[in-house]
Every structure is written in structure tokens, then in C-alpha cells.
Design an enzyme around this catalytic site. Structure first.
Site, PDB file in Angstrom:
ATOM      1  N   GLU A  81      42.096  50.108  53.452  1.00 14.37           N
ATOM      2  CA  GLU A  81      42.867  51.276  53.077  1.00 14.37           C
ATOM      3  C   GLU A  81      42.957  52.229  54.258  1.00 14.37           C
ATOM      4  O   GLU A  81      42.195  52.130  55.230  1.00 14.37           O
ATOM      5  CB  GLU A  81      42.228  51.989  51.887  1.00 14.37           C
ATOM      6  CG  GLU A  81      40.884  52.612  52.194  1.00 14.37           C
ATOM      7  CD  GLU A  81      40.217  53.225  50.974  1.00 14.37           C
ATOM      8  OE1 GLU A  81      40.687  52.957  49.859  1.00 14.37           O
ATOM      9  OE2 GLU A  81      39.226  53.951  51.148  1.00 14.37           O
ATOM     10  N   ASN A 117      29.126  56.128  56.833  1.00 10.51           N
ATOM     11  CA  ASN A 117      29.556  56.092  55.429  1.00 10.51           C
ATOM     12  C   ASN A 117      28.396  56.107  54.442  1.00 10.51           C
ATOM     13  O   ASN A 117      28.581  55.850  53.257  1.00 10.51           O
ATOM     14  CB  ASN A 117      30.437  54.861  55.168  1.00 10.51           C
ATOM     15  CG  ASN A 117      31.602  54.792  56.125  1.00 10.51           C
ATOM     16  OD1 ASN A 117      32.400  55.715  56.212  1.00 10.51           O
ATOM     17  ND2 ASN A 117      31.677  53.706  56.885  1.00 10.51           N
ATOM     18  N   GLU A 133      34.885  59.000  42.563  1.00 14.35           N
ATOM     19  CA  GLU A 133      34.835  59.550  43.912  1.00 14.35           C
ATOM     20  C   GLU A 133      36.242  59.859  44.419  1.00 14.35           C
ATOM     21  O   GLU A 133      37.179  59.093  44.201  1.00 14.35           O
ATOM     22  CB  GLU A 133      34.130  58.573  44.852  1.00 14.35           C
ATOM     23  CG  GLU A 133      32.707  58.249  44.420  1.00 14.35           C
ATOM     24  CD  GLU A 133      31.882  57.628  45.529  1.00 14.35           C
ATOM     25  OE1 GLU A 133      32.431  57.403  46.629  1.00 14.35           O
ATOM     26  OE2 GLU A 133      30.687  57.388  45.297  1.00 14.35           O
ATOM     27  N   GLU A 159      37.312  55.515  44.346  1.00 10.61           N
ATOM     28  CA  GLU A 159      36.706  54.438  43.570  1.00 10.61           C
ATOM     29  C   GLU A 159      35.906  55.040  42.435  1.00 10.61           C
ATOM     30  O   GLU A 159      35.654  56.249  42.407  1.00 10.61           O
ATOM     31  CB  GLU A 159      35.788  53.589  44.451  1.00 10.61           C
ATOM     32  CG  GLU A 159      34.617  54.383  45.038  1.00 10.61           C
ATOM     33  CD  GLU A 159      33.840  53.604  46.071  1.00 10.61           C
ATOM     34  OE1 GLU A 159      34.420  52.670  46.647  1.00 10.61           O
ATOM     35  OE2 GLU A 159      32.670  53.931  46.297  1.00 10.61           O
ATOM     36  N   PHE A 206      19.286  56.528  65.018  1.00 13.78           N
ATOM     37  CA  PHE A 206      19.093  56.363  63.569  1.00 13.78           C
ATOM     38  C   PHE A 206      18.844  54.904  63.196  1.00 13.78           C
ATOM     39  O   PHE A 206      19.190  54.474  62.096  1.00 13.78           O
ATOM     40  CB  PHE A 206      20.297  56.893  62.784  1.00 13.78           C
ATOM     41  CG  PHE A 206      20.487  58.372  62.912  1.00 13.78           C
ATOM     42  CD1 PHE A 206      19.816  59.246  62.075  1.00 13.78           C
ATOM     43  CD2 PHE A 206      21.329  58.896  63.878  1.00 13.78           C
ATOM     44  CE1 PHE A 206      19.988  60.619  62.204  1.00 13.78           C
ATOM     45  CE2 PHE A 206      21.507  60.263  64.011  1.00 13.78           C
ATOM     46  CZ  PHE A 206      20.833  61.115  63.176  1.00 13.78           C
TER      47      PHE A 206
END
Length: 665
Positions: free
Chosen positions: A200, A235, A275, A288, A348
Site C-alpha cells: 500500500e 513500525n 487502526e 486495518e 536498538f
């Protein structure tokens, strides 16, 4: 009501469900893998059943093994938590066939809304605004590139059955589509047993805002307002809050009504989350629907007073909702910080090992504030490479957003965690960041504000002076203790001086200490600060008052001073006599070893693929190898042009941090 339920999950969410079930008088059954034999959720449950080896695809997501545990224990219902089998319709069907209640939505709703491709089509049919994208399945990388070109870059490559940032990549050009498509498929297959991918449009400068819905089997449905989840990395949500600082009442009501209508259109029951991406003009677009309990559900519970796990259990038992939409008010503000076993100073990357110290702040709830910590670990326990690296979800509540942030700062300051790399410093840094405190952030916050990664925080001058005064007072206490232990003199006032030099963050302060029984006055330059504390040498958490304002430090002795951590800063604070400070200025600094010609493994993990061989010439940014850790694939790239001289690892090898993967000429 059920007498016994099984929790088909692990970690903090299993512990969370057990707490509510226990309060409701319901017995609980835990399931566990080899790695979780001594896990906290196993200790908390009334019964526990071993279900197989450590990898999730051999234990937690094997439906037959969970069903065997249900039959062995006679559990009447199963709560799936989140992840694993929570959105797998085959699991819900297996429970239904066995006459066991699924504490979640009906199979049809899971199939309709749990699949991101189908849910987008249904949302469009229901008149919900959706982000442009390709709703069909994508066969291979070539087709993915073609579709991405038609949609227009950047694009988001997503796993249809995904969640929690797994199987998700942003691509800005063709090469990244090809690479991301395969990695997304691999992660999706490993995490969910489903490698379907869709693409998308990636909306730039978005805010991620979601609506919590709750519906029963009697036609009643409500929304429990929104959560702002814009602070994300790869994300993966890091900090969430409720309500959103961005929405107005009109937008909130529109998003809520649309979410409820969408849920009712598919016969949804139980808790679920819709969401949205929201742009700067408060236009919102459906992303979604997660047909399960969300990780960040505690902030919704804190502002509404509704226990979502309890409601899920009651709905599954056939009860009606005991409240309507008009009963659901927003009370105060709540913030959640996700504590991860990942090292912010190393990009991270995941960290594993034993928790040598784990002391969360005390959980409490008053009319003025609340502190809550949802966790699934304990001091002495191990963080495994097999599962998600989340350690805990630290939440605070207060009447206003600024007060909730203040309490989160203090809670993070007081959270003691040692033995592994963790993101506490980063979370503390976000709480002090102007963009966050103003509420003016997007999902690009971390990339924009920390483009080169996180290497700690440089504290302001006033804070440094406060820390210098505090550590000087601490040093005096340590020196008194030392002289008493050595027994050199009975009168410690003769052996502990009053004049000191404090070196911290590249600055030097001359300090004079005048102590009394209640504390000490520390003079730095023209400023005198009153320092009071009941701290004793050896205690790693230091709670002080400096001029009447609380100051919380994490401190450990180092030669000549202390390592002090505070609000995202990791400092070496040296306290010396004036003569010692003079001599220290003549010392040479140690030069770090040169590793520029080595590719080091940045985390404990498994080599999935090596893309180069000895003798290959590589270019800057070229893929060298892929390392999998904690269900995520990490692609390691060349930092500069070079020639591979030696390859020390191959696919299938397990490596530790800093193991040499390959060398360059």
C-alpha cells in the site's frame, strides 16, 4: 461464568490475563516451551502444561499442542493474548469444534477483519476511507516492483497476517522493494505461519491513531476512545498514550462511530482495535483491524476504568455489556512506555541474557496519579532469543498530559534494570523531547529526531550542576564509610575533606561541602545547593532532594567516581581532590581498538544468509549478510567500499555479540 481458562500465550500478556482471571475467581492454565520452563507466567498460573521446544513454530503456534493442553486440563475457554494464534481462524475453529469457548471474536470476524487484504476490501464496501494500495496477493518480487511503481513510492510492504511490526518494510525504490519483499515473506512465515504479502501507499508525515472497540453477542457495541501510537521504530510502537493530543471531539466521535459500524458489519464480538492513519488536517484513513487485545490496552483501561480482559471473558461467557457509549468518559491521561531488551546505543539491536537486577517502580493508584507495570519477567530470569524482546509495559496516569509525563519521567528514573541492553535511556530521552511534550509528533518522530541513532543525551547546565552537587554529597558519604571501615581514625571529620573537583560531561566544577546531620550544603561557584538523601553506599538507586526538588539517579562506583544514569544520559562523574584533579588532567586517554575492517555481529542471532564471498569487492550500502534475532531479520550492509578477505560464518551459524562475521582488506 467459566471455572477454568487456558492462556495460549506467554510473557507479560499471559501474566496480565492471569491477574484478571484470579480476581474473577477463575482458575488458570499456562502453557510453556523449553525456554519458558521457569517463566513468570508459569509460576503465576494454577496449572502449567509443557508444549514443546523453544521456537514458537514448534510450540506456541502449533494448534494441536494447544488443543492437547486444553483437553489435558479440562479448560472451558482459551484466551489467546496477542500475537501467536490470537488472529488465526483455524485455532478458533478447532476450539469451536471441541466445544471450548474462544475468548475473542467469532471465526467469521477473524477471517473478515484479521486478514489485512480482506479487511481493506470490506472497509471500502462499507464506505470507510482507505489508503491506496494493492489488495490482491503478490506472487513474487518482480510483481511487487511493478505494483509499487503503479502506486508510487514510497510504499509499505506488509504481511497480510502480520502485526507488531513483523513482516513490514518501507521501500523508497525498486531495490528496496525486491529486498523488503523477501524479508517480509520470511518474517511473516516464521512469526505467523503465513507468508502472504500486500503493498500500500506509505503516507508521509502521518499520525497513527487507533480506536478501541468492544462488542457483545447481543448486538451492543461501543468504542472506548482512542490511543495515539505515533512514536514508532521500524513500525513497532514504542510509546502510546490515551487520549490523543491531536484529535478534537468531532474527529474522535467520527472515528469511533465508523469503527463501531465496521465491527458490527462483520458481526464482531469481544475487544478489537481499528487502526487509522490521520493526516495534519485530521483526515483519517483505515489501515486495518486487529481482532485481538492490543499490547497498549492498559492506557485505555486507565482513562476509562474498564478492564478489557474482564470484558472479553464476560462476552465470551455470553454476558451483555453492562455499560453503553454514554457511560464511557475520558478521565485524565495515560502514557505507556514499552521496555525492550534492545540496546539503543547499538542501533536498538536485540539483547539477550540474565536480568541480574530487575526492580520496577512500585505500582500504585491514587486520585492524583497511578503507576502500572505489566511484565512477564523477574530478577534472575533470562531474556531468550526466541521471542519478542519486550520486557515490560510501564504506564502512568494523571489528570493532565503534562502530569502523566512528569510521573513517567520519575517512574523511568526509578526503574532498575541490569544485565542486558535495554531502551530505558531512550524512553527517558523521549519524555524530555520538546516535540513529544508538545504533542507535535508523527510516526517519523524517531527517524527525524534521531537520524544517526541514539547515543545518549547531553544534559543542560543546570541539571549538570544539580548532579555534580548530588554526587559530591554521595562521595562524601562514601568517604566517611571508607574511613570508618579502615579504622584509620575515629573522628571522620579529620579524614574527609571539604574541597572537591567534579568532572562530568566535559565540564569541571569546584565544589565545597558543608555537611550536617540532615544533609549537606554544596557550593559550586556562586551557587549553594541543599542536598538531602537517605542513600547508603552500595545502593544502585539514589533518591535525593536537591534544593527541594526530587532527583533520582542510577549510580555505580567506578575508579575515582561514579557511573550515573539520568534522563537518557549515561555519565561518568569523577570526584577528586584538587591535587587528584590536577594529576588526572595529565593522563592519556585510551584509544579504542580499530574495527573498521571487520564486520561484527551486532546482536546474538542466527545467520540466515551470507551474500558475499572471499575476494568479492563490495560497495557502500551493499548487503553483506542477514541475521535473525527475536523473530526479526536484520540486514547488515557495507559501510564503505572494500574487498572481502575472510568469511568466518555461514548460514545456520549462531553467533554472539561482536563475533567477527567477515574481514576486509
Amino acid at each position: 461464568m467459566f471455572k477454568k481458562i487456558l492462556i495460549a500465550n506467554r510473557g507479560e500478556i499471559a501474566c496480565r490475563v492471569i491477574k484478571t482471571a484470579r480476581r474473577m475467581g477463575i482458575a488458570t492454565v499456562a502453557v510453556y516451551s523449553d525456554a519458558d520452563r521457569n517463566a513468570l507466567h508459569v509460576k503465576m498460573a494454577d496449572e502449567a502444561v509443557h508444549i514443546g521446544p523453544s521456537p514458537a513454530n514448534q510450540s506456541y503456534i502449533v494448534i494441536d499442542k494447544i488443543m492437547d493442553a486444553v483437553r489435558q486440563t479440562g479448560a472451558e475457554a482459551v484466551h489467546p493474548g496477542y500475537g501467536f494464534l490470537s488472529e488465526n481462524p483455524k485455532f478458533a475453529q478447532a476450539l469451536q469444534a471441541a466445544g471450548v469457548a474462544f475468548i475473542g471474536p467469532p471465526v467469521g470476524a477473524i477471517e473478515a477483519m484479521g486478514d489485512k487484504i480482506t479487511s481493506k476490501k470490506l472497509a471500502q464496501e462499507a464506505g470507510v476511507s482507505t489508503v491506496p494500495g494493492h489488495m490482491g496477493l503478490i506472487a513474487d518480487a518482480d510483481e511487487a516492483i511493478k505494483i509499487a511503481g503503479e502506486i508510487g513510492y514510497p510504499v509499505m510492504i506488509k504481511a497480510s497476517a502480520g502485526g507488531g511490526g513483523k513482516g513490514m518494510r518501507i521501500a523508497w525504490k525498486e531495490d528496496e522493494v525486491r529486498e523488503g519483499f523477501q524479508s517480509s515473506k520470511n518474517e511473516a512465515a516464521n512469526s505467523f505461519g503465513d507468508d502472504r504479502i500486500f503493498i500500500e501507499k506509505f503516507v508521509t508525515q502521518p499520525r497513527h491513531i487507533e480506536i478501541q472497540v468492544l462488542a457483545d453477542g447481543h448486538g451492543n457495541a461501543v468504542y472506548l476512545h482512542e490511543r495515539e501510537c505515533s512514536i514508532q521504530r521500524r513500525n513497532q510502537k514504542v510509546i502510546e498514550e490515551a487520549p490523543s493530543p491531536f484529535l478534537d471531539e468531532e474527529t474522535r466521535a467520527a472515528m469511533g462511530a465508523q469503527s463501531v459500524a465496521l465491527a458490527q458489519s462483520v458481526g464482531y464480538t469481544s475487544a478489537g482495535t481499528v487502526e487509522f492513519i490521520v493526516d495534519g488536517d485530521r483526515n483519517f484513513y483505515f489501515l486495518e483491524m486487529n481482532t485481538r487485545l492490543q499490547v497498549e490496552h492498559p492506557v485505555t483501561e486507565l482513562i476509562t476504568g474498564i478492564d478489557l480482559v474482564e470484558q472479553m471473558i464476560r462476552v465470551a461467557a455470553g454476558e451483555k455489556l453492562a455499560f453503553g457509549q454514554s457511560d464511557l468518559k475520558i478521565n485524565g491521561w495515560a502514557i505507556e512506555s514499552r521496555l525492550y531488551a534492545e540496546d539503543p546505543y547499538r542501533g536498538f539491536l536485540p539483547s539477550i541474557g540474565r536480568l541480574t537486577r530487575y526492580r520496577p517502580p512500585v505500582e500504585e493508584a491514587t486520585d492524583a496519579y497511578a503507576v502500572r507495570n505489566d511484565t512477564g519477567v523477574f530478577e534472575g530470569g533470562e531474556i531468550s532469543m526466541f521471542y519478542d524482546p519486550m520486557i515490560a509495559k510501564l504506564c502512568t496516569w494523571a489528570p493532565t498530559r503534562s502530569e502523566a509525563i512528569d510521573h513517567m519521567r520519575l517512574a523511568l528514573d526509578g526503574f532498575e534494570l541490569e544485565g542486558i541492553g535495554h531502551n530505558l535511556p531512550f524512553l527517558a530521552a523521549v519524555m524530555d523531547h520538546p516535540k513529544f511534550t508538545s504533542g507535535n509528533m508523527t510516526t517519523a518522530f524517531i527517524e527525524e529526531e534521531f537520524p544517526d541513532g541514539f547515543d545518549g543525551v547531553a544534559l543542560g547546565g543546570d541539571t549538570l550542576v544539580r548532579i555534580a552537587a548530588a554526587v559530591t554529597a554521595m562521595h562524601r558519604i562514601s568517604e566517611i564509610r571508607r574511613t570508618r571501615i579502615t579504622g584509620r581514625m575515629n573522628n571522620h571529620e579529620r579524614t574527609v575533606g571539604t574541597d572537591w573537583n567534579v568532572a562530568v560531561q566535559g565540564q569541571s566544577f569546584d565544589a565545597v561541602v558543608k555537611a550536617d546531620r540532615a544533609g549537606a550544603d554544596v557550593t559550586i561557584g556562586a551557587q549553594t545547593l541543599r542536598v538531602e538523601s537517605d542513600w547508603l553506599p552500595g545502593q544502585p538507586l539514589v533518591r535525593l532532594s536537591v534544593d527541594g526538588t526530587p532527583l533520582v539517579l542510577k549510580a555505580a562506583r567506578i575508579p575515582g567516581g561514579y557511573r550515573v544514569r539520568h534522563r537518557g544520559a549515561d555519565l561518568k562523574v569523577h570526584v577528586r581532590t584538587p591535587r587528584q584533579a590536577e594529576l588526572a588532567g595529565l593522563m592519556l586517554e585510551k584509544v579504542p581498538a580499530d574495527t573498521s575492517k571487520l564486520l561484527l555481529c551486532p546482536m546474538p542471532g542466527l545467520i540466515v544468509k551470507v551474500d558475499v564471498a572471499v575476494g568479492d569487492e563490495v560497495q557502500e550500502g551493499q548487503t553483506l549478510c542477514t541475521v535473525e534475532a527475536m523473530k526479526m531479520e536484520n540486514i547488515l550492509r557495507a559501510e564503505r567500499r572494500g574487498v572481502v578477505s575472510k568469511v568466518n560464518a555461514s548460514a545456520g551459524d549462531s553467533l554472539a555479540v561482536d563475533d567477527v562475521i567477515m574481514e576486509f582488506e
